[in-house]
Design a protein around this motif. Sequence first.
Motif, short mmCIF file in Angstrom:
data_model
loop_
_atom_site.label_atom_id
_atom_site.label_comp_id
_atom_site.label_asym_id
_atom_site.label_seq_id
_atom_site.Cartn_x
_atom_site.Cartn_y
_atom_site.Cartn_z
N LEU A 273 0.85 -1.19 0.00
CA LEU A 273 0.00 0.00 0.00
C LEU A 273 0.88 1.24 0.00
CD1 LEU A 273 -2.33 -1.66 2.51
CD2 LEU A 273 -3.18 -0.71 0.36
N THR A 274 0.57 2.15 -0.89
CA THR A 274 1.44 3.31 -1.10
C THR A 274 1.00 4.50 -0.25
OG1 THR A 274 0.11 4.23 -2.89
CG2 THR A 274 1.75 2.55 -3.49
N HIS A 275 1.89 5.51 -0.22
CA HIS A 275 1.54 6.77 0.43
C HIS A 275 0.33 7.39 -0.25
CE1 HIS A 275 5.05 7.46 3.15
NE2 HIS A 275 5.56 6.52 2.37
N GLY A 276 0.27 7.29 -1.57
CA GLY A 276 -0.85 7.84 -2.31
C GLY A 276 -2.15 7.14 -1.98
N ASN A 277 -2.10 5.80 -1.77
CA ASN A 277 -3.30 5.06 -1.38
C ASN A 277 -3.92 5.63 -0.11
OD1 ASN A 277 -1.90 1.82 -2.36
ND2 ASN A 277 -3.27 3.17 -3.51
N TYR A 278 -3.09 5.77 0.92
CA TYR A 278 -3.65 6.20 2.20
C TYR A 278 -3.89 7.70 2.27
CZ TYR A 278 -4.22 1.86 4.65
OH TYR A 278 -4.70 0.64 5.05
N ARG A 279 -3.14 8.50 1.50
CA ARG A 279 -3.46 9.92 1.42
C ARG A 279 -4.83 10.09 0.76
NH1 ARG A 279 -2.91 13.85 4.56
NH2 ARG A 279 -0.81 14.00 5.39
N ALA A 280 -5.09 9.32 -0.27
CA ALA A 280 -6.40 9.36 -0.92
C ALA A 280 -7.48 8.93 0.05
CB ALA A 280 -6.40 8.48 -2.16
N MET A 281 -7.20 7.88 0.81
CA MET A 281 -8.20 7.37 1.74
C MET A 281 -8.52 8.38 2.84
SD MET A 281 -10.31 5.09 2.56
CE MET A 281 -9.88 3.93 1.29
N ILE A 282 -7.51 9.06 3.35
CA ILE A 282 -7.75 10.10 4.36
C ILE A 282 -8.63 11.20 3.78
CG2 ILE A 282 -6.66 11.90 5.75
CD1 ILE A 282 -4.22 10.03 6.00
N GLY A 283 -8.36 11.58 2.53
CA GLY A 283 -9.18 12.59 1.88
C GLY A 283 -10.63 12.14 1.74
N MET A 284 -10.83 10.86 1.39
CA MET A 284 -12.17 10.33 1.25
C MET A 284 -12.92 10.34 2.59
SD MET A 284 -11.38 6.96 -1.03
CE MET A 284 -10.40 7.04 -2.54
N LEU A 489 -16.49 -5.57 -7.91
CA LEU A 489 -15.28 -5.00 -8.49
C LEU A 489 -15.17 -3.54 -8.03
CD1 LEU A 489 -15.61 -6.31 -12.18
CD2 LEU A 489 -14.67 -7.49 -10.17
N ILE A 490 -13.94 -3.12 -7.70
CA ILE A 490 -13.74 -1.79 -7.13
C ILE A 490 -12.60 -1.09 -7.87
CG2 ILE A 490 -13.16 -0.47 -5.05
CD1 ILE A 490 -14.26 -2.79 -3.40
N LYS A 491 -12.78 0.20 -8.10
CA LYS A 491 -11.76 1.00 -8.78
C LYS A 491 -11.61 2.33 -8.05
CE LYS A 491 -10.62 2.44 -13.54
NZ LYS A 491 -11.17 2.48 -14.93
N GLY A 492 -10.37 2.81 -7.93
CA GLY A 492 -10.15 4.09 -7.28
C GLY A 492 -8.69 4.28 -6.90
N PRO A 493 -8.34 5.45 -6.38
CA PRO A 493 -6.95 5.73 -6.00
C PRO A 493 -6.50 4.98 -4.76
CG PRO A 493 -8.37 7.55 -5.36
CD PRO A 493 -9.22 6.62 -6.16
N ASN A 494 -7.41 4.26 -4.11
CA ASN A 494 -7.08 3.50 -2.92
C ASN A 494 -6.71 2.05 -3.21
OD1 ASN A 494 -9.78 3.21 -3.77
ND2 ASN A 494 -10.39 2.38 -1.79
N ILE A 495 -6.74 1.64 -4.46
CA ILE A 495 -6.44 0.24 -4.81
C ILE A 495 -4.94 -0.02 -4.67
CG2 ILE A 495 -6.56 -1.54 -6.57
CD1 ILE A 495 -9.26 -0.64 -5.38
N PHE A 496 -4.61 -1.11 -4.00
CA PHE A 496 -3.23 -1.42 -3.64
C PHE A 496 -2.34 -1.66 -4.86
CE2 PHE A 496 -4.45 -5.49 -4.85
CZ PHE A 496 -3.63 -6.53 -4.42
N ALA A 497 -1.04 -1.75 -4.61
CA ALA A 497 -0.06 -1.89 -5.70
C ALA A 497 0.32 -3.34 -5.98
CB ALA A 497 1.19 -1.08 -5.36
N GLY A 498 -0.41 -4.28 -5.39
CA GLY A 498 -0.11 -5.69 -5.62
C GLY A 498 0.42 -6.37 -4.37
#
Length: 671
Positions: A273-284, A489-498
């Motif tokens: 999980l990236t910094h961008g994933n959780y920054r997006a999640m905090i924003g949401m 199925l889910i799509k968004g900036p919170n989807i993990f990097a693998g």
Amino acid sequence: MEAAAPSSTEPQTIAESTELRTIADLIANSAVEHGEHAAVRYKRDGAWHDVTYAQLADIVQELALGLIELGIQPGERLCILANTRPEWSYVDMAATSAGLVVVPIYQTNSPEECLWVISDSGACGVVCENDEQLAKIAAIRDRLPNLRTVVVIDPPGAPTNGSTAAGAQATAGGAVPANGSAAGSSSSSSSSSSSSSGGGSSSSSSSDSSSSSTGSSAAADVVRPITLDELRERGRRRSPEELEARRAGVRPQDPFTFIYTSGTTGPPKGCVLTHGNYRAMIGMISQAGEIEGDEVIYLYLPLAHSFALLIQLAVFDLGGTLAYFGGDTKQIVSELLEVKPTYLPSVPRVFEKIYTLARAAIDAQPPEERERAQAAIELGVKVRDMMNRGEQVQEELRAPFEEADEQLFKNVRAIFGGRVRHATSGAAPIAKEILEFFWACGVPVLEGYGMTETATAATVSTVANHRFGTVGRALPGVEIKIAGDGEILIKGPNIFAGYHNQASTSFGAVEDGWLHTGDLGSLDEDGYLSITGRKKDIIITAGGKNLTPANIENDLKQSRWISQAVMHGDARPYPVVLITLDEEEMPAFAREHGLPEDIRSLVEEPAVRELIQQVLDRVNAKYAQVEQVKKFVILDHDLSQATGELTPTLKVKRNVVNERYAELFDGLYAG
């Protein structure tokens, strides 16, 4: 044919708004914005203490510089093996700000489970809570050639209850001891007298702790840890500019954490999980209004789980106060009364327990009183719904509602401290009846949905917008659709990097940006998502009928007498179920009926079998004949993580249970 859920914002809106910052600078920015507001609240020596955002930033900076002093480089992995406590957060935020990747390990994990996570992640260091956790690392130390650094929160031999938090108060010089005691405090300092072995990439220093030569002291001798106090002291040797350079070098696409899934069907997989994933999640979360800046949040959930991790990040970002439980889950209710939180994240079991106690009190009343109580709950739901919609409540409803509030509802609110604006139930499904009960009482318990692979969440229910029986609607920036076979199925900036070191082609696969969750569900016309089961859990009977075991299992677990229920029936003529008894509730039944109170004896009692049969009959009545459970067996012990039957988040490892109790299941079909 696929159905798509409406999303209140375009996905790129959230992504763009969060790329300006990463999790690495979260605490530094929050200290500027929230300064003297309480960030951390913890209990020690019977009293609650606060740590401000300014103090938190100092602690995090010194620990981060200490990690730099040890020679740990950006991108290297650092494990945390500890219970939920302030120091967990301090280390997490410090390592993150220094550009490291944090890898949580559940404090309940066995040495072999710890070995898997440390080895698979390639961690160079591990922060242990105490002697007990050090002993696990000592047991596997010779199989961890890449492990260079071991840090211990509570020095070897020191007493611990998980509640002695670093940063209790500022000392005269402004430094805050990592053990939580301050200059002038009545409690003696527990900082270690260990000697430093110098800077650079040295892994540890030897401890001169005065503890007796027990197994735990032997563990310290094997792993030779440094203490958290010493790590902070090392950090004071470094320049803050070094940390600023580390923070500036972190990019949104860089890994923030590897979270290892519970592993219900095999070894845990490390979700990147990236910094961008959780920054997006905090924003949401902020945009959805799930957590507000003035909240007081009580946290007992394991920070090794993504649910608790998201709560921690959102609270620190928005300027709320995070109150950590004292380390004893039996004290949760009493601590709620003391903390008086405004928001409570929890797993269903806590709500189920409180509901069970309330229902037991109601069921013990004469029939006419039971009917009045049930009518009061139904009235409570109706009136709360009207109030939530802004409708006027007529006097003929208001008067009996206020009477019910005085006699029942306010007592339930008091259990939670009396100030809870709302609570979130996550990590497992919860019965609609329980949610309606708490709604009637004025404690909105709402469900969301997500998984580690979605950086914790994908949907949210709010007080203003919820629909019981669903898990809410897509978070801002998230899109949801249902595949032809019913998969979500889910799509968004919170989807993990693998997955770290793995490439999955089934569950967890991301195709064209869409995460295949492995869950089955449906969307209504307003975008509310309902979960109907797991693809891999579907039972297909010998007659070809597809059954979703979670439905009946959850209904059975609503009974105060039942702890676990595991349905079985794949390729069988009909479904059966394995039952475990609630070890806290059953002694009351035993005393009432003059029976022995130990579980092993109770399993053999005809009265207990009759009790469980009555519960099963009530549950079966809700289902079609082909779905009904025909037989059951009662296990003489509960399922547990220690025996490998439950995950750290208490999910049943269905394949393990089916294999381990195959003879019991076979016996049900042979009879």
